[in-house]
Design a protein around this motif. Structure first.
Motif, PDB file in Angstrom:
ATOM      1  N   LYS A 188       0.699  -1.172   0.426  1.00 25.40           N
ATOM      2  CA  LYS A 188       0.365  -0.205   0.331  1.00 25.40           C
ATOM      3  C   LYS A 188       1.022   1.124  -0.451  1.00 25.40           C
ATOM      4  O   LYS A 188       1.763   0.795   1.299  1.00 25.40           O
ATOM      5  N   LYS A 189       0.499   2.352  -0.573  1.00 25.96           N
ATOM      6  CA  LYS A 189       1.808   3.725  -1.547  1.00 25.96           C
ATOM      7  C   LYS A 189       1.363   4.178   0.767  1.00 25.96           C
ATOM      8  O   LYS A 189       0.362   4.325   0.966  1.00 25.96           O
ATOM      9  N   GLN A 190       2.910   4.379   0.941  1.00 27.37           N
ATOM     10  CA  GLN A 190       2.122   5.154   2.206  1.00 27.37           C
ATOM     11  C   GLN A 190       1.893   6.832   1.622  1.00 27.37           C
ATOM     12  O   GLN A 190       2.345   6.938   1.150  1.00 27.37           O
TER      13      GLN A 190
END
Length: 130
Positions: free
Chosen positions: A128-130
């Protein structure tokens, strides 16, 4: 169950963001109508007043594997079997579509729900993109 699951039913662009918001998810307004063009198929359920009360879809390359996502049931209609029937109809459509494998991710608290729907728990990963 007195509600009918319809594959690829007409859904207005604002209906799913509103349903997502009701269950506490982000609206993702920009996803619509693009999602309908990119997923393999979707399913919805409407109440007697024609309000969208459940939604889910299967995406993928259209080959042998699909990914089920966004299984949503309006809070006033949860625990009535609508979600189970929605998932099962999406799985039946997956078979008609020629998919051999359907995967999904879910929170541990939903494990029993998805097992009831026919899924076997397995390990996986998530980026998941931070």
């Amino acid at each position: 169950m007195n509600y009918k699951v319809i594959i690829n039913m007409p859904i207005s662009n604002h209906e799913i963001p509103e349903l997502r918001e009701l269950v506490g998810w982000g609206r993702r307004d920009k996803d619509f109508p693009t999602l309908f063009k990119r997923c393999n198929f979707w399913a919805g359920v409407r109440n007697k007043n024609n309000k969208l009360i459940a939604f889910g879809y299967v995406a993928g390359t259209g080959l042998e594997h699909g990914y089920m996502e966004d299984i949503i049931v309006h809070p006033d209609y949860q625990k009535m079997g609508i979600g189970v029937e929605l998932v099962r109809e999406l799985l039946r459509e997956s078979e008609r579509y020629g998919l051999e494998i359907v995967t999904l991710t879910y929170e541990p608290k939903h494990k029993n729900f998805y097992e009831t729907c026919g899924f076997t728990p397995c390990s996986g990963g998530l980026w998941k993109k931070q």
